[in-house]
Structure formats: C-alpha cells, structure tokens
Design a protein around this motif. Structure first.
Motif, PDB file in Angstrom:
ATOM      1  N   GLN A   1       0.828  -1.208   0.000  1.00 41.10           N
ATOM      2  CA  GLN A   1       0.000   0.000   0.000  1.00 41.10           C
ATOM      3  C   GLN A   1       0.867   1.264   0.000  1.00 41.10           C
ATOM      4  O   GLN A   1       0.575   2.230  -0.713  1.00 41.10           O
ATOM      5  CB  GLN A   1      -0.949   0.006   1.200  1.00 41.10           C
ATOM      6  CG  GLN A   1      -1.700   1.331   1.256  1.00 41.10           C
ATOM      7  CD  GLN A   1      -2.913   1.309   2.138  1.00 41.10           C
ATOM      8  OE1 GLN A   1      -3.523   0.266   2.372  1.00 41.10           O
ATOM      9  NE2 GLN A   1      -3.295   2.473   2.626  1.00 41.10           N
TER      10      GLN A   1
ATOM     11  N   TYR B   1       0.932   4.078  -2.945  1.00 40.57           N
ATOM     12  CA  TYR B   1       0.655   5.488  -2.639  1.00 40.57           C
ATOM     13  C   TYR B   1       1.808   6.367  -3.133  1.00 40.57           C
ATOM     14  O   TYR B   1       1.599   7.396  -3.786  1.00 40.57           O
ATOM     15  CB  TYR B   1       0.458   5.673  -1.133  1.00 40.57           C
ATOM     16  CG  TYR B   1       0.161   7.102  -0.729  1.00 40.57           C
ATOM     17  CD1 TYR B   1      -1.128   7.614  -0.821  1.00 40.57           C
ATOM     18  CD2 TYR B   1       1.172   7.940  -0.270  1.00 40.57           C
ATOM     19  CE1 TYR B   1      -1.403   8.932  -0.467  1.00 40.57           C
ATOM     20  CE2 TYR B   1       0.911   9.255   0.079  1.00 40.57           C
ATOM     21  CZ  TYR B   1      -0.377   9.744  -0.014  1.00 40.57           C
ATOM     22  OH  TYR B   1      -0.638  11.045   0.338  1.00 40.57           O
TER      23      TYR B   1
ATOM     24  N   ARG C   1       1.509   9.573  -5.662  1.00 44.41           N
ATOM     25  CA  ARG C   1       1.484  10.888  -5.040  1.00 44.41           C
ATOM     26  C   ARG C   1       2.587  11.789  -5.596  1.00 44.41           C
ATOM     27  O   ARG C   1       3.775  11.462  -5.503  1.00 44.41           O
ATOM     28  CB  ARG C   1       1.651  10.726  -3.524  1.00 44.41           C
ATOM     29  CG  ARG C   1       1.825  12.000  -2.718  1.00 44.41           C
ATOM     30  CD  ARG C   1       0.532  12.695  -2.447  1.00 44.41           C
ATOM     31  NE  ARG C   1       0.708  13.814  -1.504  1.00 44.41           N
ATOM     32  CZ  ARG C   1      -0.206  14.756  -1.310  1.00 44.41           C
ATOM     33  NH1 ARG C   1      -1.364  14.710  -1.949  1.00 44.41           N
ATOM     34  NH2 ARG C   1       0.013  15.747  -0.455  1.00 44.41           N
TER      35      ARG C   1
ATOM     36  N   HIS D   1       3.047   7.563   3.928  1.00 42.48           N
ATOM     37  CA  HIS D   1       1.798   8.256   3.599  1.00 42.48           C
ATOM     38  C   HIS D   1       1.754   9.701   4.124  1.00 42.48           C
ATOM     39  O   HIS D   1       0.801  10.427   3.808  1.00 42.48           O
ATOM     40  CB  HIS D   1       0.598   7.524   4.209  1.00 42.48           C
ATOM     41  CG  HIS D   1       0.210   6.274   3.479  1.00 42.48           C
ATOM     42  ND1 HIS D   1       0.862   5.081   3.651  1.00 42.48           N
ATOM     43  CD2 HIS D   1      -0.777   6.026   2.577  1.00 42.48           C
ATOM     44  CE1 HIS D   1       0.284   4.159   2.894  1.00 42.48           C
ATOM     45  NE2 HIS D   1      -0.702   4.700   2.233  1.00 42.48           N
TER      46      HIS D   1
ATOM     47  N   MET E   1      -1.655  11.592   5.614  1.00 42.90           N
ATOM     48  CA  MET E   1      -2.726  10.652   5.276  1.00 42.90           C
ATOM     49  C   MET E   1      -2.581   9.329   6.029  1.00 42.90           C
ATOM     50  O   MET E   1      -3.554   8.617   6.237  1.00 42.90           O
ATOM     51  CB  MET E   1      -2.728  10.364   3.771  1.00 42.90           C
ATOM     52  CG  MET E   1      -3.172  11.537   2.909  1.00 42.90           C
ATOM     53  SD  MET E   1      -4.799  12.188   3.369  1.00 42.90           S
ATOM     54  CE  MET E   1      -5.842  10.765   3.007  1.00 42.90           C
ATOM     55  N   GLY E   2      -1.360   9.008   6.424  1.00 44.32           N
ATOM     56  CA  GLY E   2      -1.138   7.749   7.135  1.00 44.32           C
ATOM     57  C   GLY E   2      -1.811   7.714   8.498  1.00 44.32           C
ATOM     58  O   GLY E   2      -2.099   6.643   9.029  1.00 44.32           O
TER      59      GLY E   2
ATOM     60  N   GLU F   1      -7.576   7.152   9.556  1.00 44.88           N
ATOM     61  CA  GLU F   1      -7.934   5.735   9.542  1.00 44.88           C
ATOM     62  C   GLU F   1      -8.419   5.253   8.172  1.00 44.88           C
ATOM     63  O   GLU F   1      -8.142   4.118   7.777  1.00 44.88           O
ATOM     64  CB  GLU F   1      -8.998   5.448  10.617  1.00 44.88           C
ATOM     65  CG  GLU F   1      -8.421   5.392  12.032  1.00 44.88           C
ATOM     66  CD  GLU F   1      -7.625   4.121  12.311  1.00 44.88           C
ATOM     67  OE1 GLU F   1      -7.501   3.263  11.436  1.00 44.88           O
ATOM     68  OE2 GLU F   1      -7.092   4.019  13.440  1.00 44.88           O
ATOM     69  N   GLU F   2      -9.146   6.096   7.449  1.00 46.04           N
ATOM     70  CA  GLU F   2      -9.720   5.644   6.181  1.00 46.04           C
ATOM     71  C   GLU F   2      -8.662   5.180   5.179  1.00 46.04           C
ATOM     72  O   GLU F   2      -8.949   4.387   4.278  1.00 46.04           O
ATOM     73  CB  GLU F   2     -10.575   6.741   5.533  1.00 46.04           C
ATOM     74  CG  GLU F   2     -11.937   6.932   6.168  1.00 46.04           C
ATOM     75  CD  GLU F   2     -11.886   7.751   7.454  1.00 46.04           C
ATOM     76  OE1 GLU F   2     -10.782   8.114   7.917  1.00 46.04           O
ATOM     77  OE2 GLU F   2     -12.968   8.014   8.015  1.00 46.04           O
ATOM     78  N   THR F   3      -7.440   5.694   5.323  1.00 45.10           N
ATOM     79  CA  THR F   3      -6.378   5.349   4.376  1.00 45.10           C
ATOM     80  C   THR F   3      -5.991   3.870   4.473  1.00 45.10           C
ATOM     81  O   THR F   3      -5.551   3.279   3.495  1.00 45.10           O
ATOM     82  CB  THR F   3      -5.137   6.229   4.667  1.00 45.10           C
ATOM     83  OG1 THR F   3      -5.557   7.584   4.757  1.00 45.10           O
ATOM     84  CG2 THR F   3      -4.082   6.082   3.606  1.00 45.10           C
TER      85      THR F   3
ATOM     86  N   GLU G   1     -11.350  14.793  10.814  1.00 44.68           N
ATOM     87  CA  GLU G   1     -10.691  13.553  10.406  1.00 44.68           C
ATOM     88  C   GLU G   1     -10.891  12.478  11.477  1.00 44.68           C
ATOM     89  O   GLU G   1     -10.913  12.772  12.677  1.00 44.68           O
ATOM     90  CB  GLU G   1      -9.185  13.774  10.206  1.00 44.68           C
ATOM     91  CG  GLU G   1      -8.828  14.834   9.185  1.00 44.68           C
ATOM     92  CD  GLU G   1      -9.225  14.500   7.759  1.00 44.68           C
ATOM     93  OE1 GLU G   1      -9.652  13.359   7.488  1.00 44.68           O
ATOM     94  OE2 GLU G   1      -9.135  15.409   6.910  1.00 44.68           O
TER      95      GLU G   1
ATOM     96  N   LYS H   1      -9.025   9.778  13.102  1.00 43.35           N
ATOM     97  CA  LYS H   1      -7.587   9.561  13.177  1.00 43.35           C
ATOM     98  C   LYS H   1      -7.201   8.340  14.020  1.00 43.35           C
ATOM     99  O   LYS H   1      -7.978   7.847  14.834  1.00 43.35           O
ATOM    100  CB  LYS H   1      -6.913  10.799  13.794  1.00 43.35           C
ATOM    101  CG  LYS H   1      -7.220  12.109  13.065  1.00 43.35           C
ATOM    102  CD  LYS H   1      -6.374  13.265  13.569  1.00 43.35           C
ATOM    103  CE  LYS H   1      -6.538  13.600  15.044  1.00 43.35           C
ATOM    104  NZ  LYS H   1      -7.849  14.116  15.431  1.00 43.35           N
TER     105      LYS H   1
END
Lengths: 573, 573
Positions: A310, A314, A318, A405, A408-409, A412-414, B252, B254
C-alpha cells in the motif's frame, strides 16, 4: 489492492531452496513444482479477491458479543464458507486424514497470503491447524474419529485455551480444574482469557483445547492436563448436539485485529475429554507451539508486505514538490528518503520470507526419512528467532508504511493505520519477544552448548564463499559484510556460553542476540537469493533482488555490530 | 498516575545547563532558580491533577462535529478555563505583552508536562503560542492590539492553516486565494485540511493564520501571503462579533489524539487581514516553525515519559513466574529483559530531555544581548535533529511500553495503546522526519559547509575530556564511546559535504545522519549529566543517572556506527 507474492515463492522453491527434493520426500512425487505454482496462484487470487476486501470493513465493524454469542463482521461467514469448501483450511494437513497433503513449504506460503489479505480472519483457520495437530497426535481413537474430520473440513474450528488472569507467560499458575466424571469424561471449571476466535458464527461447532489441573495433580507445569471441550457436544452421529457449559463472558476491546473476537471464556462444569496422558498436557500443547510460533512470523511477513504494497502504491501515485535530480511531476516514490524507506521495508520482507521458507523446509525434511541429523535442531533453534525477529520487524515496517503516507497515514480511512494497529500484537502473543529469547538461550543454545549455533554459522559461511565466487560487486560486498556478521554472532555466542554462572547477564542480552540471528539469517537468505537470481536467466525480478540484497546489508545487517554491545555489556547494574 | 519530572529539570537547570545565567540574562534577575522550581512544581501538579485524568476519556469520546461546531470531550472546557486563568497559556510569552515572561528553558519544561498529561489538549494552547509570536512580530499595530491580548490571556486560541489536499510538504502548491476589499481587509476563499484545533468550544474566539495567494502573486513559495482570519470578527470593543465565513466541513477520523479536532476548513469569502508584507507569508509563518518543531520534540519526550511511567508502574506490580536470580514473588520489573527495556526507554527520555533543555537555552541566549556567536546557528542546526530524533524515539518508546504490558498492552482500557496511537503523528506533523533531514542537510550543513557541525563536535569533545577526567568507570566508558561516536559523525559529515555533486546520494543518507546526531547529542547530554551527578552531593537520583548513562551508551549510542553505513552507501541504485 493486494497482490500475493506467489512468484517470489516460485523463485524460492525452484532456485534457492530445494523445493523439488522436499516435494519428492514428502509427497512421494505426487505433487510437482508446477502443481505448487498452480496451488499458490489460486491461493493468491482467493486472498486478494475474497479476503482482502473484507479487511478494512472487518476492522471498522469488529466482532460483537450479542445475546446468542459472537457475531462476525458482514461477509465473514460467507467468506469462511468459500474458504473451507475450497479445502484451504487444511492445505497442510496430511492427505491421510483428509487434508490437502501439502508440505509446510507450501502451506507456509499460502499462510502468508491469508495473513496479508486479512490478518484477523486468518487467525481462525490458523488455530484449527493447532487443534488438528494436537488431536491427531494425542487424542485416543474415538475422540480423533469424532473431532478430526470436521476440523479438517473446516466445518468446526479450534482454539487454544492457556491464559488465565494470573497465568500468562507463567502457565504454572493455571487454576482451571478438571474433575473426573463417571463416564470417563471430565468436568471443567475455570476462566480463560485472551481466547482468540473463542466464539463466532463462522462454523457449526468450536473445539476448545484447554489446559487444566486434575485433583491432586502436582503443582507447577507438571500438573497440567489437556482437555478437549466442544462448544456443542457431538450427538451419536457426530453432529453438534447439546450446548456445553462454556460461555463467552466478554470480548476484549483491542488496539487491532478487531474482526478477531478475543474472548473471556467461563467454563462451569463443562464436559471435557482428556487428550493424551494426565499431567502431560504441556507436552501435548507444545505440539502446536512451534507451528503456532512460525505461524506468527508468517503473519508478520504477510502484514508487513500488505503495508509495504500500500505504501509503495501510494508513493508511486502521489506527486508533491520537486524530487531531487528528477523532472517535475515525479512522484514521491523517487524521493531519496522514500526510496530508502521502501527498500528498507521490501528487503526485510524478502529476507524474512526466505527464512520462513527455509525453516519450513527444515520442518518438512525433519518429518521425512530423508532428514539430515541437524534438521530438527535447526527448526528448534530458528523458530524463536524468526518469531521474534519477524514480529518486531513487522511493527517497524507497518510504522514505516504510515510514514510514507505522511499526514494521510494517520487518517484511519487510508488503511495504513490499521496495519500498524494490527501488527502490535505479533511480538506479544504466542510468547513475547523476551520469551522467544529465553527459549533460544535457555532451551536451545545453552542446552547443546552452542552446537546448533555453530552448525548454522557453518551453513552461512558456505554461502559467504558462494557469494564471493559470484561475479557481481553486490555479491562481493554482501559476502564481506556477511562474513563480518558471522564473526560478530560467533563472538556473541561465545560470550553468552561463557556466562553459565551469571545467567542474568546472559539473559539481559537475549533479545539482542535473537535480533542478531534474525539479521544474520536474513543476510544469509539474501546471499542465496542473490546468487540464484544472478544464475537464473529467466528471473525477471533479478534487478530488484540485487537492490534488496544491497539494501538489506546496508540498513539491516549492519545492526548486528551495535547489537553486539548490548550482549557484551550484560546486565547494567 | 502521572508524575511530572520537575526534579529532573531542577537538576538540569542547576547543575548541567547554566539556568541561573540564562535567567539573569533573560529576566534581569527578576526570576530566580527557586522561582522556577516553584513554577514547575505548580505546573507539574496541574498537569497531573487536572489534565492527566482527562486523557483516556478524551481518547474514548473524542471531539465531535455537531450542528453548531465542534464539541470537545467532557471536562475539557472546564480544564481549559482553569488552565488559562492560571496564566499557563502564556507562560513563555514576554511579560511586556502580558505573558508569564519565563524563558524558553522554563516554558519548555512545562510544555513537556502538558504533553505528557494530555497530548491532545496540549496542542491547543501550543498553537496559540505560534499565533501570538506571528502576530506580535509581523502584524500592524491595530491588529496586534486587537488580537494579541486575548490570545495571551487564553480567551481566544490560534491555529496554523498551511495544508491543502494538493499542498502538504509542498506549500508552493497552495491555491487558497485572497482578494483585496475596499476597506483594507481581504476576502479569503479556499479549503484547508489537517487544521489542528480548527474549531472547538474551549474559547470564545479562534484566530486562524492562513497562507493564501493574492491576485497576480508570483507562483511558488514567493507568492504566499499570511492572513489572520478570526472565527468571529471583533466588534469595535474587541469582543467577538459577527460570524466570519469560515466553516468546519468535517473532522478527520484519526489513529490517535482523538480529543484534538483535526478540521477541514472551508473559507468562502471570509474576511481576513494581512499579516506582514504581501508575498512574505512564508517568512512570517516560519517565525512559528522552529518553535513548533521544538514543541513536537517536547511532545515526544512527554508522551514517551508518560508511557514509560505507566510501563514501569505495571512492571513493578505484576508478578508472573520466577525471575532469574531473584526470590519468588519478585515482579517482572526485575526480569533481565524487562529491566533492559525500561532502561532503554528511560535513558533515551533523559537524553532527549537534556537536549531539548540545551536547545532551549541556546534559544534563550540567542534572544539576549549575551549571545555567543554560534548560539543561533546551533538552534537552527539542532531543531530539525531533535524534532526528528525525539519524535521517532517516542514511537519506539510507546511501542516498548505496550510490550512491557504483554497481552494487557494490546487492550485499550490499559491505556498503553493510546500512547502508542497518539505518538504516531509526531514524526509526521510539522514536517516529516525526511523533511527535517532535508532541512538539516540542505539549509544547515551544506550552507555553512559544516561549520556549525564542527562547532557542535568541538563542544562534545570538550565533554569527552571532562568525562574522562571524572573518577568513575561509567564516565570513562562513556567518554570512550562518545569519542568514537564523534569520529563516526565527523566522518559522515565529511562524506555528505563531499557529495555536493551527487545530491541524491547525500539526501539518501539524510535521516541516518539526523539520527546519528540525535544519538551523539544524547550521549553528550548523558556525559554532562553524569559528571554533574557525580559532583552534586545532594543529587539523590545519581544512581539512576549513572545507570542511564551506561544504558544509553550501550543500547543507543552504539547505533551511530551502523547508521554510518547507510550514509557511506548513499543511494542504492
């Protein structure tokens, strides 16, 4: 998106480890390397298509305790049904008892794919393996005939019940009691905690293997017996019948692996059946232990690879700012430090994958008539090493994946954060890293006075010579560093062996010594993979393997020397 | 239970760093060391009694976005009120503008206590510091008079608005626009993400400092201007009036610091006021940057210490099995490996605490007429080092704290998992570790051709000589290792400086070089603390300081040598 590294296992089994020889010895030529390629291809597809998509929703929803027991997240029961019907629950179980009959080198690879795709899910069939092994090896015929077939088919699943609130690392403190009943069965009473997949809705029955004490049993470890306690007592036809007196009291609220229910189980005069001899429970349980510990290492490799994949994807997408020495619009994967991090991760993963396959090969050989004298000793020696090393490395690699990341890391959604949370249990369960180190020192190194360690060092020195003979500068550089690392580990070995009289000094260096061995063995695997890649004309991944060999030696193998200082120092007063 | 390490700061300021001299230079003798002891004693009590108990519930409940804005977890508004009324929001703000007038060496210590007690909470007053500094330094008089007093008193709080979805590390990509209005104000439109404490219910107004572009501004970093955008526009009496057109779109979800709301803010023709000159926004924002980066390091130290204290307390209570060489019933804190882990943690924390105090002292001195020529250079050089090193070390230490708890560490209720989750943002925000390394190399080391690095090495060499002259075997051992580490870092410095023509090779070693400096500076602080402890008859903690000095050198300082290999290797092709 998860892509199973089936081709890396192909490479290992064809060019690095004698996969063909092991298949011949273990399956009598009935399974060929091409068959294995086919099986792992299918396993990889199933992992990617069926299990991987359930991983993030499984984390969000989690398993829940409701009135009639534990409910798993949406999709889990259907996925388990498909998984079991495909025969994947028993890929490595002997064909003679209905399993897939594949040697450990193959089951090990598939195990990595399941863990990578969905660590929480993979624990459930993983625990069944242990239950099958213990029943098959120790249960009397009648029990075996009732319990082994549904465990093998996956219709039932298994658990291990060791821990109690006062008895974690110290199993001698177990209090759960077993009273003999008139009919030869036993009445089990006590509370067990941290029982992974202790209740769920994936299968029609659950078979608990429970350590308990019979009346008048000796205190300590020698007074533990192993009992089989089913959730539903089988009826005369072997189908789940009356509900047994084992209840799920609560689920733990954990940092990770949320989809895997971690249960507190109450046994109150539950009906159980003795497995093996009275007071020999620990020996029966230990049948599962090496397998389970190697299994955790493999979980670590899979989860680390998932996180790596992942992060890599990314970074390859990016675009952010100008990359030193590269045209505008170059993605961050080309930043020198992102490239360093990704190589640190992937080179460690390849090293661990190589070592877990090597340990599996020793297990397979030790189980046949073709074993060399030291195969079983090497298994005993390297199981704690790879469990400790790979589980700790997985924590670091999943952390690195968060870092790649950036901001973004941390969201949680990532998804990167889940791997980081899930990974944290690996250096703890099935024995913390310190326990692995105690095992390595106390039960392995000191017991044979370093003989197996020296056997392993000699194997590595042979690979140093081969690497030195290869015509490639990376091979030469690696050979030099590996030779230096061998000397460092040999020195540590002697230091620890000389401390028979000051065990606290010896054990204070235990984890560092374990880490040294993991790194050294990882460098050894890279040397062998590199030599194989340079020799195998058709290996399209050879540029990557050369980079990884160089990267591993630079970032990881070099640490053996600083670790040596902790070993030399002993306990700091 | 959290106990603030006020006595360690006492020791540092009295015996290691010239606290008295700095107080004299910065407060003209108005504040004495005894006053500081008093202030830090009160700060420690407030942190422990008021903020620490809100930390776990804050994590569980989190801040929430509701119809009329963000609601913080129970207890946070009351705690903030007490905190602000006590003057703690502006302890380090100059007395001339209503602050506590304490130098950075004192504010830094209190900052550690707030972070340790409640990292999520501490971010809010922390950000106000930056807003005060930027307004005080760059805003025109009228703005300053309106905004600075309520920020100083804590009635209002501040935020930093840099990041946009396409502009994280790369601020040149910022798109938020500012159009001039007739009255001298500006109309701000755009979306900002990752805005910490971007909305909340702790204070009556929020002052956003926003980077945006004016029409026809140059592209890139030179086209950014800084605007002050209040949530409520002050009325003529300076009280919060009309609601400005800035909206919190979402929060967010998190991995950690759940009580700290991380906002997506939409500006749609919001009214803003220019701070500083047009197109000079980055310079104004950078006023806050060094302070913010040192602040993250201090967060790391605090959070690490909180995790350490909990692990230590757990290990001192938990009895499990027999401890090698100790009587039955000895708690696990005496296991050789648990002892090793705890010493690894505490020795790193003490090293980082020492270095953050040293950097604070250089900041204080640089701000007075008593500065030595190199004080400001050393600040610039060491800020990225301590930010990178301490934030990464905090991730490791909070992970170690989970490990000490065994299985209980993975259970959220225990609390160790929260520290591990909270810590993971530290190596990311205010510039990732790679960005710190780029700063260290690109803007510091290469720009003065290694002059400041050599100044620092010379300071460390002076401490080597002092340690060698002390009469204690640990001091001698540390001196030898520190001397070897100085040579390793000097070698790395030369290697990187020689790579002006191959910047990718130089930057590939950047993070390793930063880590080398952190470890070396940590060893340096231990040498100074050790010499001071041996000389200070009344230091009751000196046995601990001796152990920590030895433990740091063994477990941490030794890593400079393996890190050197990554620097020498450069980019792996």
């Amino acid at each position: 998106m998860y892509r199973a590294p089936a081709s890396d296992y192909d490479f290992l089994l064809r060019y690095v480890i004698d996969g063909a020889g092991i298949l011949k010895a273990t399956t009598d030529d009935e399974v060929t390397l091409d068959d294995v390629t086919d099986v792992l291809g299918h396993a990889g597809t199933l992992a990617a298509d069926l299990l991987a998509p359930l991983n993030a929703p499984g984390d969000r929803v989690g398993s829940k305790l409701e009135n009639d027991g534990v409910t798993t997240p949406p999709g889990f029961t259907e996925a388990y049904k498909t998984f079991a019907e495909g025969g994947w629950t028993s890929l490595g179980v002997p064909a003679s008892i209905g399993g897939g009959g594949m040697p450990r080198i193959v089951a090990n690879a598939a195990g990595e794919f399941w863990s990578a795709a969905n660590t929480a899910f993979s624990l459930c069939p993983g625990l069944s393996q242990g239950a099958i092994a213990a029943c098959h090896a120790h249960a009397r015929d009648e029990l075996r005939q009732t319990y082994v077939p549904p465990l093998v088919s996956g219709r039932w699943t298994g658990t291990m019940n060791l821990t109690e609130p006062q008895a974690g690392t110290d199993l001698a403190a177990i209090r759960t009691s077993a009273q003999a009943l008139d009919d030869g069965a036993w009445s089990i009473t006590g509370q067990k905690i941290f029982i992974t997949w202790g209740d769920h809705d994936l299968a029609e029955n659950i078979v608990h293997l429970v350590l308990a004490r019979t009346p008048d049993a000796p205190t300590g470890l020698g007074g533990l017996s192993l009992f089989l306690v089913p959730k539903y007592l089988p009826d005369p036809d072997g189908r789940p019948g009356e509900r047994n007196r084992v209840q799920t009291v609560s689920l733990e609220h954990k940092l990770g692996i949320h989809a895997s229910p971690t249960c507190v189980l109450d046994y109150e005069n539950a009906t159980g059946f003795l497995v093996g001899q009275q007071n020999q429970g620990l020996a029966a349980m230990f049948v599962m232990m090496n397998q389970a510990r190697l299994g955790i290492a493999v979980q670590g490799i899979g989860l680390a690879d998932r996180a790596y994949q992942q992060a890599h994807a990314y970074a390859a997408e990016r675009v952010q700012g100008r990359v030193t020495g590269r045209p505008a619009g170059t993605p961050i994967a080309e930043h020198p430090d992102v490239r360093r991090l990704l190589l640190s991760m992937s080179s460690a993963i390849s090293a661990m994958r190589g070592l877990s396959t090597q340990v599996s090969a020793w297990i397979d050989r030790a189980n046949t008539g073709h074993a060399e004298a030291h195969d079983a000793d090497l298994v005993e020696f390297f199981v704690p090493i790879i469990k400790g090393w790979a589980s700790e490395a997985c924590v670091q690699i999943t952390s690195d994946a968060v870092q790649v990341h950036g901001g973004m890391g941390f969201i949680e959604e990532t998804g990167a954060a889940q791997y980081y949370r899930d990974a944290r249990i690996l250096p703890i369960y099935e024995g913390t890293t310190a326990i692995q180190a105690n095992d390595l020192l106390g039960r392995k190194l000191l017991r044979d006075n370093g003989a197996t360690a020296e056997t392993a060092l000699a194997l590595i020195e042979a690979s140093v010579a081969t690497a030195r003979a290869a015509e490639h500068p990376v091979a030469h550089r690696l050979a030099d560093r590996l030779a230096a690392a061998v000397e460092a580990v040999r020195h540590s070995t002697r230091t620890i062996l000389a401390r028979a009289d000051s065990p606290r000094d010896a054990f204070a260096g235990g984890v560092s010594y374990l880490q040294q061995w993991g790194l050294l063995a990882g460098g050894w695997m890279h040397a062998r993979m590199l030599v194989a890649a340079l020799g195998a004309a058709e290996d399209s991944a050879s540029p990557r393997r050369i980079r990884e060999a160089d990267g591993f030696a630079t970032a990881h193998l070099s640490q053996v020397h600083s670790l040596g200082e902790s070993i030399t120092a002993g306990e700091i007063a």
